[in-house]
Design an enzyme around this catalytic site. Structure first.
Site, PDB file in Angstrom:
ATOM      1  CG  HIS A   1      83.589  18.649 -89.460  1.00  0.00           C
ATOM      2  ND1 HIS A   1      82.607  18.966 -89.002  1.00  0.00           N
ATOM      3  CD2 HIS A   1      83.856  20.101 -89.956  1.00  0.00           C
ATOM      4  CE1 HIS A   1      82.910  20.318 -87.654  1.00  0.00           C
ATOM      5  NE2 HIS A   1      82.964  20.383 -88.737  1.00  0.00           N
TER       6      HIS A   1
ATOM      7  CD  GLU B   1      77.132  28.102 -94.740  1.00  0.00           C
ATOM      8  OE1 GLU B   1      76.931  28.607 -94.682  1.00  0.00           O
ATOM      9  OE2 GLU B   1      78.590  27.656 -94.279  1.00  0.00           O
TER      10      GLU B   1
ATOM     11  CG  ASP C   1      79.605  17.458 -93.272  1.00  0.00           C
ATOM     12  OD1 ASP C   1      79.311  16.360 -92.614  1.00  0.00           O
ATOM     13  OD2 ASP C   1      80.379  17.625 -94.643  1.00  0.00           O
ATOM     14  CG  PHE C   2      79.062  23.765 -92.737  1.00  0.00           C
ATOM     15  CD1 PHE C   2      78.506  23.138 -91.433  1.00  0.00           C
ATOM     16  CD2 PHE C   2      80.774  23.593 -92.497  1.00  0.00           C
ATOM     17  CE1 PHE C   2      78.979  22.580 -90.563  1.00  0.00           C
ATOM     18  CE2 PHE C   2      81.418  22.667 -91.624  1.00  0.00           C
ATOM     19  CZ  PHE C   2      80.531  22.402 -90.714  1.00  0.00           C
TER      20      PHE C   2
END
Ligand SMILES: Cc1ncc(C[n+]2csc(CCOP(=O)(O)OP(=O)(O)O)c2C)c(N)n1
Lengths: 327, 327
Positions: free
Chosen positions: B129, B62, B87-88
C-alpha cells in the site's frame, strides 16, 4: 434453438452468410499457402472449420452493434464489412492496411464496422467491448456486443472479470465461447473441470446456452433471437459453441497431438458444406448459386492479394508517427 | 478573485467536480468511489451530486475496470478510473501496457481515459500500500504520466489529464492528500501536461524531483539556506511522460550541480532517466557528478523505524546536497 424457421430469413441474407464463410475460407487457404511458401511475414492463424460462428453472429447483428473478434474470427471481420483487400494489406504489412503495418495478422479491426482490434493477451478484449457497449447505450444507441473467446482463454482472470462486470452492470454482451477442443496443444481435459463451460453461467447469475458452432443456419436464427432479446432486456449471455480447430494452432504447428478421429468427425460436419446443403434443400440458395459465389470469392481473393502485394510498405520515416493522439 | 484554502485531496476533488459539471462525457468509477467516497474520500459527495450514472462503484476487477474504460473512451466518453492503490493496478498491467497505450499507434483510435492512482508511503502502509510505480508507467508507449505535488497543480493537471486525448496515468500522493494545503483562487485554469515548474530559485545546486519529495526537497533547501547560505533550486517535474527536458537543462545550466530525488526505488527509477538526460545533454556543464537520493531496492517495509530508514526525506536530501555542493 430458435423457434423460427429458416424461411423467416430472406435468401439474400443466407447468401451473405454463405459468401462470408466462403470468402473467409478462400482467404485463409490462400494465407496458409503463402505462409508455407515463405511469403508471409509473421504467423498465420486461421479459423478454418469455424467459419459459421463469426458469419452467423456478425450478419445477424445490427448496425450499431460492437464486436471483439479473436484469433479464429475472420468471418466476423468480413461479416461486418471488411474487404479482402484490407485483410491482405494487413497480413502483408502494407502502409494502406487497417493498422498501417504497425500490427500484424489477426490484430486489426474497423471502427466504422464496430469491430475492435484484438490484442494478443487472451481475454483482454472482453471488458473492452463491454465498456464500449455501455458507452453506446449511455449515448442512447441500442447497441449489443459480441465477444469471442476460445475454450482455453476462459481460464484467464480477464474472462472472469469481464463476465462478472457485464453481469453486475446488465450489459448486453454475448460472451461466445468457441470450444474448439484445444488451446494450442492443451485439450479441454487439462484446461477446466466443469462438465461444460456454459455451466459457469450459473455462477455469474447469467443465462447460458449451448449451440452447434458448425451449423450456420441455426446459429444465425439463434443469434438474431438472442440479440433482439438482450437489446430490449439488457443483460449478458454466455453462449458455448461446439466446434473443432481443424488445423494447428498456427501454421507453424503440425497438430500431431490432435486425435485424427476427432478431426474426421468434424470434417464430416464442415460448416460451409452443411450450410450449402441445408440452404439448397430449403430452396433458398440453389447449388448453382452457391457455386457462383464460390467462383466469385476465389477470383476476389486472387485480385485482392495481387493488389495488396503491389502497394507500398510503411515508410521507416513514419516510425514515430501516431504514438500519441492529438485529438 | 476569492481565495480558499484547500488540501491536495480537496483540490483533486474540485478538479473532478468541475469536469463532471462541464463535460457530460466524463464519468468516474472504481472500487468504493460511490456514496462511500473512495478509500481516501477523494470522490466524497460526487455520486450524490452527479448521480449513480456518472459516479459509481465497480467490482474488484482492475483489468475489467481499465478494459471497460478503453471501450468507453473509444466510444466518445472520458472515463476516470480510480485505482484504490497504485499497487493493485499491477493486476491489470497488460490493459495499460498492451491495450490502452498502443491502441492509437496500432489502430488510430484515441483513448481519452484517465487512471487515478494513489501512491507512496510514509504512513506504515507496508509493502502493498506504499508503492511508487511511476517508472513502470513511463516505460509504456502511448501513456502519459502526471504526478502533482501541490494542490493548485493537482486540480489544474487533473483537468488537463482528463481532457487529453490519450490515456493518462494521474498519480496522487497519499501522504500529500491531507498534509499539504494551499491558499489559492477558487477558480482555476487547466495546467498543460508536459511542463515542469521551478518551485524555488537557487544557484548552488538543483534538485530535480516530483510528488511528495518536492516538499522534502523544499524543506532541505530552506534549512541549507538558513544554516549554510546555500541556495538550492527545486524543480517539480509535474509530468513524467512526456517530461520537460528543456526546463531540466535550463536548471542544470543555471546551477551546475544536480541532485535527483524520488520516493520510489533507485534501480531503473525515473531518476535514472533524468540522470541519463543530464549526462547526454549537459555533461559539460556539471561541476560535480550527478547524485540520486531514492529508496533502496527493497520492498517497502512496515515498521516505522524501517520505513524511516527506507524513505527519502529532508535529512537525507540535505546531506546529499551538502556533499554535492562541497564536492
Ligand atoms: C494471456 C495469454 N496467454 C498466453 C497466450 C499465448 N496463446 C495464444 S493463443 C493460445 C491458445 C488459445 O486457446 P483458445 O483460447 O482455446 O483459443 P483457440 O486458439 O483454440 O481458438 C495461447 C496459449 C496469449 N496470447 N495470451
Amino acid at each position: 434453438m430458435s423457434e423460427r424457421k429458416i424461411e423467416s430469413v430472406d435468401d439474400g441474407r443466407w447468401k451473405a452468410v454463405l459468401r462470408c464463410m466462403m470468402l473467409s475460407r478462400a482467404i485463409e487457404e490462400r494465407l496458409v499457402r503463402l505462409y508455407h511458401q515463405g511469403r508471409i511475414f509473421g504467423g498465420v492463424y486461421t479459423g478454418i472449420g469455424q467459419e459459421a460462428i463469426g458469419a452467423a453472429t456478425s450478419l445477424a447483428a445490427g448496425p450499431s452493434d460492437l464486436f471483439a473478434p479473436c484469433i479464429r474470427n475472420m468471418t466476423v471481420h468480413l461479416g461486418r464489412g471488411e474487404t479482402s483487400l484490407n485483410v491482405f494489406r494487413q497480413y502483408l504489412g502494407r502502409a494502406s492496411g487497417p493498422t498501417r503495418g504497425r500490427d500484424g495478422n489477426v490484430h486489426y479491426g474497423c471502427t466504422a464496422n464496430g469491430v475492435y482490434a484484438m490484442i494478443s493477451h487472451l481475454g483482454a478484449m472482453l471488458s473492452v467491448v463491454t465498456g464500449a457497449v455501455m458507452a453506446r447505450r449511455r449515448q442512447g444507441r441500442d447497441a449489443v456486443g459480441v465477444a469471442y473467446i476460445g475454450d482455453g482463454a476462459t481460464s484467464t482472470g480477464d474472462f472472469h472479470e469481464a463476465v462478472n462486470f457485464a453481469a453486475v452492470f446488465d450489459v448486453p454482451v454475448i460472451f461466445l465461447i468457441e470450444n474448439n477442443k484445444f488451446a494450442y496443444s492443451t485439450p479441454n481435459a487439462e484446461q477446466f473441470r466443469c462438465k461444460q463451460l456454459v455451466d459457469r453461467a450459473q455462477g455469474y447469475g447469467i443465462e447460458g446456452l449451448c449451440a452447434d458452432g458448425n451449423d450456420a443456419v441455426e446459429l444465425f436464427l439463434l443469434a438474431q433471437d438472442l440479440m433482439s432479446d438482450i437489446r430490449q432486456k439488457p443483460r449478458p449471455i454466455l453462449l458455448e459453441c461446439d466446434t473443432m480447430r481443424m488445423r494447428g494452432h498456427g501454421e507453424h504447428d503440425d497438430f500431431s497431438y490432435v486425435p485424427r478421429e476427432l478431426l474426421e468427425k468434424y470434417a464430416a460436419r464442415d460448416p460451409i458444406a452443411q450450410a450449402r446443403s441445408r440452404l439448397a434443400e430449403a430452396g433458398l440458395v440453389a447449388k448453382a448459386a452457391a457455386d457462383d459465389i464460390e467462383l466469385q470469392v476465389r477470383s476476389e481473393v486472387d485480385q485482392a492479394y495481387q493488389q495488396a502485394l503491389e502497394e507500398p510498405v510503411p515508410d521507416p520515416a513514419d516510425l514515430m508517427e501516431g504514438v500519441y493522439a492529438d485529438r | 478573485m476569492p481565495t480558499v484554502e484547500m488540501t491536495y485531496l480537496e483540490a483533486i476533488r474540485q478538479g473532478l467536480r468541475r469536469l463532471l459539471q462541464e463535460r457530460n462525457e466524463v464519468l468516474l468509477y472504481g472500487e468504493d468511489v460511490g456514496a462511500f467516497g473512495g478509500a481516501f474520500k477523494v470522490t466524497l459527495g460526487l455520486q450524490e451530486e452527479f448521480g449513480k450514472d456518472r459516479v459509481f462503484n465497480t467490482p474488484i476487477s482492475e483489468s475489467a475496470m481499465i478494459g471497460a474504460a478503453i471501450g468507453m473512451a473509444t466510444q466518445g466518453l472520458r472515463p476516470v478510473v480510480e485505482l484504490q492503490f497504485v499497487d493493485f493496478g499491477m493486476t491489470a498491467v497488460h490493459q495499460l501496457l498492451n491495450n490502452a497505450g498502443p491502441t492509437h499507434y496500432r489502430t488510430g483510435l484515441s483513448v481519452p481515459l484517465t487512471i487515478r492512482a494513489p501512491c507512496g508511503g510514509g504512513f506504515g502502509g507496508g509493502p502493498f500500500h506504499s508503492e511508487e510505480l511511476e517508472s513502470l508507467f513511463c516505460l509504456m508507449p502511448g501513456l502519459k504520466v502526471v504526478y502533482p505535488a501541490f494542490p493548485s497543480d493537482a486540480r489544474g493537471l487533473i483537468y488537463s489529464a482528463v481532457m487529453d486525448p490519450n490515456p493518462v496515468i494521474y498519480l496522487e500522493n497519499k501522504y500529500l492528500y491531507r498534509h499539504v494545503k494551499e491558499v489559492m483562487s477558487d477558480r482555476f485554469d487547466p495546467i498543460p501536461l508536459g511542463l515542469a515548474r521551478i518551485c524555488r530559485p537557487g544557484r548552488d545546486a538543483v534538485v530535480l524531483t516530483y510528488g511528495a519529495m518536492v516538499h522534502e526537497a523544499l524543506r532541505a533547501a530552506e534549512r541549507l539556506s538558513a544554516e549554510k547560505h546555500y541556495e538550492i533550486m527545486v524543480v517539480d517535474m509535474r509530468t513524467l511522460k512526456p517530461y520537460d527536458a528543456e526546463t531540466v537543462i535550463a536548471a542544470v545550466t543555471a546551477t551546475n550541480r544536480v541532485l535527483i530525488v524520488h520516493e520510489g526505488w533507485r534501480t531503473c527509477g525515473f531518476g535514472a532517466e533524468l540522470a541519463a538526460l543530464v549526462a547526454e545533454r549537459a555533461f559539460h556543464l556539471l561541476d560535480a557528478p550527478i547524485r540520486r537520493v531514492a529508496a533502496p531496492d527493497v520492498p517497502v517495509p512496515f515498521a516505522p523505524s524501517l520505513e524511516k530508514a527506507y524513505r527519502p526525506d529532508a535529512d537525507k536530501i540535505g546531506e546529499a546536497l551538502v556533499e554535492l555542493i562541497e564536492y
